[in-house]
Design an enzyme around this catalytic site. Structure first.
Site, PDB file in Angstrom:
ATOM      1  N   ASP A   1     102.737  77.236 169.227  1.00  0.00           N
ATOM      2  CA  ASP A   1     102.948  75.932 168.694  1.00  0.00           C
ATOM      3  C   ASP A   1     101.933  75.316 167.639  1.00  0.00           C
ATOM      4  O   ASP A   1     102.551  74.904 166.649  1.00  0.00           O
ATOM      5  CB  ASP A   1     102.799  74.815 169.978  1.00  0.00           C
ATOM      6  CG  ASP A   1     103.018  73.473 169.342  1.00  0.00           C
ATOM      7  OD1 ASP A   1     104.194  73.428 168.985  1.00  0.00           O
ATOM      8  OD2 ASP A   1     102.236  72.616 169.383  1.00  0.00           O
TER       9      ASP A   1
ATOM     10  N   ARG B   1     106.029  74.345 160.325  1.00  0.00           N
ATOM     11  CA  ARG B   1     107.287  73.480 160.140  1.00  0.00           C
ATOM     12  C   ARG B   1     106.998  72.473 159.300  1.00  0.00           C
ATOM     13  O   ARG B   1     107.635  71.468 158.552  1.00  0.00           O
ATOM     14  CB  ARG B   1     107.608  72.841 161.697  1.00  0.00           C
ATOM     15  CG  ARG B   1     108.242  74.024 162.454  1.00  0.00           C
ATOM     16  CD  ARG B   1     108.138  73.560 164.112  1.00  0.00           C
ATOM     17  NE  ARG B   1     108.952  72.349 164.040  1.00  0.00           N
ATOM     18  CZ  ARG B   1     108.481  71.303 165.034  1.00  0.00           C
ATOM     19  NH1 ARG B   1     107.770  71.771 165.847  1.00  0.00           N
ATOM     20  NH2 ARG B   1     109.262  70.368 165.029  1.00  0.00           N
TER      21      ARG B   1
ATOM     22  N   SER C   1     107.801  72.308 171.249  1.00  0.00           N
ATOM     23  CA  SER C   1     106.460  72.100 170.810  1.00  0.00           C
ATOM     24  C   SER C   1     105.989  71.086 171.863  1.00  0.00           C
ATOM     25  O   SER C   1     104.605  71.372 172.551  1.00  0.00           O
ATOM     26  CB  SER C   1     106.724  71.357 169.598  1.00  0.00           C
ATOM     27  OG  SER C   1     105.252  70.917 169.287  1.00  0.00           O
TER      28      SER C   1
HETATM   29  N1  URA Z   1     104.835  66.106 168.505  1.00  0.00           N
HETATM   30  C1  URA Z   1     104.748  67.502 168.900  1.00  0.00           C
HETATM   31  O1  URA Z   1     103.876  67.864 169.550  1.00  0.00           O
HETATM   32  N2  URA Z   1     105.405  68.314 168.223  1.00  0.00           N
HETATM   33  C2  URA Z   1     106.426  68.045 167.491  1.00  0.00           C
HETATM   34  O2  URA Z   1     107.360  68.889 167.011  1.00  0.00           O
HETATM   35  C3  URA Z   1     106.679  66.733 167.289  1.00  0.00           C
HETATM   36  C4  URA Z   1     105.780  65.762 167.674  1.00  0.00           C
END
Ligand code: URA
Length: 424
Positions: A161, A168, A183
């Site tokens: 992540d 991202r 995520s």
């Molecule tokens: N918070 C997160 O941890 N991930 C995301 O993709 C968006 C908000």
């Protein structure tokens, strides 16, 4: 299997199998699948979406990309709350000790803020000495002795992540419900929880601008929880106005202490108690809202907070850094406050230095906006609408019109529900 075949299949709108998703996430985590292929897949997911089964598989693989915590040895039901974030959202600092006072074990792993005011960790770090980087042994010890502990995400927790979120951020692939779901849920479920309550915010000061988007995200996260055999429920809550009367790290901690001492703003108390009540209900611990409020009023939640802060090295004399400039924003006319624009308050906090725009920006814990009037309150011309706390005159000057413009005055105010819907 080749990564490009998987990208092509998603590009054409096919459902990926759990094996394909595992192959991709494992390869990306270890480095055999390069960033450009992961970005292409993320963009294909943005356009084509994912089924609940794909989203659950993606979440599982991201969760398993690193270490997971196994708190089974700890007493009690392990429960947590996650918020999608908003201006003045400080509920975690009250909720963790409150839920512990009600009998739950709360292993909370939190993040830092980006693009808005500080996150939970930034707020806690405005308490001198508070450590957010406990070892697993210290984390478990605090949970065992106190019942709650709030720490930061380690590099070993859901590393896929961490890598994917950074990609991202620079490839225009943040706003995708399955990617956001995987995520958030991969990090939260790595805590080894029994139950999880989500606060999905919508409105001007939230990530999700409409209630419909918030509902879709809430449903996707609840579905993933169900697929992974966890009890998950989401509350959809209003983030058009800031929560409470303060935004900015020290100011928010001080407001949490007010609530933990039985006072504080009604909206903050109400939302924190609602989230705690759902956590307890999901965990089969039976307490009425009046009993939960009682834990705020009789000092048991405050005692837990003090114990947690002390266990994590923080000072409990509640002395904080103070901003050099503390000046009010005055009402331009008589009237009733009809709106406080959370987006503008958030932007003013960023200008003052209370939040970060890039991950390596440093935060000034003392600055922010405090003593905000709430919608429905009456003011006379020249009354204070809010106080700006700043350490820099130029930043103060820049924030002043933003804060002034955030307040709308009128002659009538229609209250809106704070908790709009419950999903799951
Ligand atoms: N918070 C997160 O941890 N991930 C995301 O993709 C968006 C908000």
């Amino acid at each position: 299997m080749l990564p490009q075949w998987i990208i092509e299949r998603k590009r054409e709108g096919n459902e990926l199998s759990a094996d394909e998703i595992r192959f991709f996430i494992e390869g990306f985590t270890e480095g055999s699948i390069p960033d450009y292929q992961m970005s292409a897949l993320a963009m294909a997911i943005c356009f084509q979406g994912m089924t609940p089964a794909e989203t659950a598989a993606l979440t599982t693989e991201m969760m398993l990309s690193g270490e997971t915590i196994d708190p089974a040895s700890l007493p009690g039901i392990k429960a947590d709350k996650h918020s999608t974030g908003g201006i003045g959202d400080k509920t975690s600092l009250i909720l963790a000790p409150l839920a512990a006072a009600c009998g739950l074990t709360v292993p909370m792993i939190s993040g830092r803020g980006l693009g808005i005011t500080g996150g939970t960790l930034d707020k806690l770090e405005s308490i001198p000495g508070y450590r957010t980087n406990l070892s697993e042994k210290e984390f478990f010890q605090t949970l065992e002795n106190v019942g709650c502990s709030i720490i930061g995400q380690t590099a070993q927790l859901a590393p896929a992540d961490k890598k994917l979120y950074a990609l991202r951020d620079v490839t225009g692939t943040v706003p995708s419900i399955p990617l956001i779901t995987a995520s958030i849920m991969s990090k939260k479920l790595a805590e080894g929880l029994d139950t999880l309550v989500l606060d999905v915010k919508w409105g001007k000061g939230a990530f999700m601008k409409t209630r419909e988007e918030a509902r879709q995200l809430a449903q996707a996260m609840v579905d993933v929880g169900r697929a992974m055999d966890k009890k998950v429920r989401a509350l959809i809550t209003d983030m058009n106005q800031p929560l409470g009367r303060a935004a900015g790290n020290v100011l928010e901690v001080q407001e949490c202490i007010e609530v933990l001492r039985g006072g504080g703003p009604d909206d903050l108390r109400e939302l924190t108690v609602a989230l705690t009540a759902h956590m307890l209900e999901l965990s089969n611990v039976h307490k009425t809202n009046a009993e939960i409020f009682q834990c705020l009023e009789n000092g048991t939640a405050m005692k837990k907070f003090e114990e947690m802060v002390a266990a994590q090295g923080g000072s409990t004399d509640w002395k904080f850094a103070a901003a050099k400039i503390q000046e009010p924003v005055l009402a331009p006319a008589d009237g009733i406050v009809t709106t406080v624009d959370a987006d503008l308050i958030g932007k003013a906090c960023l200008v003052l230095g209370a939040g970060r725009q890039k991950t390596d920006d440093t935060i000034d814990h003392a600055v922010g906006i405090g003593q905000m009037k709430k919608p429905g309150e009456e003011v006379k011309k020249g009354d204070s609408l809010a106080v700006i706390f700043s350490n820099d005159r130029n930043c103060f000057d820049e924030s002043l019109p933003m804060v002034g413009n955030a307040f709308e005055l009128g002659d009538h105010f229609e209250p809106q529900p704070l908790v709009c819907e419950v999903v799951g």
